[in-house]
Scaffold this active site. Sequence first.
Site, PDB file in Angstrom:
ATOM      1  N   LYS A 135       0.853  -1.191   0.000  1.00  0.00           N
ATOM      2  CA  LYS A 135       0.000   0.000   0.000  1.00  0.00           C
ATOM      3  C   LYS A 135       0.888   1.239   0.000  1.00  0.00           C
ATOM      4  O   LYS A 135       1.760   1.365   0.863  1.00  0.00           O
ATOM      5  CB  LYS A 135      -0.914  -0.018   1.217  1.00  0.00           C
ATOM      6  CG  LYS A 135      -1.888  -1.187   1.223  1.00  0.00           C
ATOM      7  CD  LYS A 135      -2.488  -1.433   2.588  1.00  0.00           C
ATOM      8  CE  LYS A 135      -1.468  -1.986   3.546  1.00  0.00           C
ATOM      9  NZ  LYS A 135      -2.069  -2.597   4.758  1.00  0.00           N
ATOM     10  N   GLY A 137      -0.331   4.604  -0.171  1.00  0.00           N
ATOM     11  CA  GLY A 137      -1.055   5.838   0.128  1.00  0.00           C
ATOM     12  C   GLY A 137      -1.528   6.532  -1.141  1.00  0.00           C
ATOM     13  O   GLY A 137      -2.166   5.925  -2.009  1.00  0.00           O
ATOM     14  N   GLY A 140      -1.067   4.981  -4.591  1.00  0.00           N
ATOM     15  CA  GLY A 140      -1.795   3.788  -5.009  1.00  0.00           C
ATOM     16  C   GLY A 140      -1.299   2.534  -4.326  1.00  0.00           C
ATOM     17  O   GLY A 140      -0.944   2.538  -3.145  1.00  0.00           O
ATOM     18  N   ASP A 168      -6.100  -1.050   6.923  1.00  0.00           N
ATOM     19  CA  ASP A 168      -6.900  -2.226   7.278  1.00  0.00           C
ATOM     20  C   ASP A 168      -8.113  -2.338   6.372  1.00  0.00           C
ATOM     21  O   ASP A 168      -8.491  -3.428   5.932  1.00  0.00           O
ATOM     22  CB  ASP A 168      -7.354  -2.128   8.729  1.00  0.00           C
ATOM     23  CG  ASP A 168      -6.197  -2.014   9.699  1.00  0.00           C
ATOM     24  OD1 ASP A 168      -5.658  -3.053  10.098  1.00  0.00           O
ATOM     25  OD2 ASP A 168      -5.835  -0.880  10.040  1.00  0.00           O
ATOM     26  N   CYS A 198     -12.749   5.774   3.213  1.00  0.00           N
ATOM     27  CA  CYS A 198     -12.367   5.702   4.619  1.00  0.00           C
ATOM     28  C   CYS A 198     -11.663   6.967   5.088  1.00  0.00           C
ATOM     29  O   CYS A 198     -11.919   7.456   6.196  1.00  0.00           O
ATOM     30  CB  CYS A 198     -11.471   4.484   4.825  1.00  0.00           C
ATOM     31  SG  CYS A 198     -10.895   4.229   6.508  1.00  0.00           S
ATOM     32  N   SER A 207     -15.440   5.512  10.038  1.00  0.00           N
ATOM     33  CA  SER A 207     -15.071   5.894   8.676  1.00  0.00           C
ATOM     34  C   SER A 207     -15.177   4.749   7.679  1.00  0.00           C
ATOM     35  O   SER A 207     -15.079   4.969   6.465  1.00  0.00           O
ATOM     36  CB  SER A 207     -13.628   6.424   8.658  1.00  0.00           C
ATOM     37  OG  SER A 207     -12.715   5.400   9.006  1.00  0.00           O
TER      38      SER A 207
END
Length: 224
Positions: A135, A137, A140, A168, A198, A207
Amino acid sequence: MHVDEPTGTAIILLQPSGENSIIIVGGANRNWGDVEASIQETIRTAGALLLQREIPEHVNVVLARMAKEAGVPVYLDAGGVDEPVSEELLSCLDVISPNETELARLTGLPTRTEEEIQRAVAKLKEKGMSQVLVKLGAAGSILYAPEGQMRQAAVQAPKVVDTTGAGDCFTAAYALSILEGSDKQTALLFASAAASLCIRKKGAMPSLPTRQETDEEVRRAGKA
């Protein structure tokens, strides 16, 4: 599972940018006893097992081994602690999902560039991991799988309010989409849409998006 300990607590320090730091007080989460029979049966009949690292490593190993023996795919979101993942746990995983910072901690290698990320992923693959979902951020995500590397651009949020729980959320949404029969690229888009929703709200649990919201965001992203 009941233990004579205070409930685990996470103290979230939120920055104006929406980024966060989290102080974890493990409490009951760090004091598991034997795994109850009802939990064992739930795992053996599950479609997938999604683990994270805010419970003891030995518990994750026990649960992952149960799932593997039952043919249930195991996903590990790598957040929660800074320690390396044991080889015993790695051997039970189908997918490990770190962000770039967690990947650096897991491998002891830098992850500032895509080339460095690839080398860190290669180190995990040397330990037997076949699928590593990184991941990134706002940049992508990249899935390193046996059939090759798959990249997914981030679904952009109008405003980043709070990134707590986004990783998560992403991993869980990816696992759900795969479980429902989606191909991996489609699952990456679904996960990116869920994580984008989220980060638009405050809080970890409040969220999390609904299925309807996520499906609608996927459709919007597909038209963009």
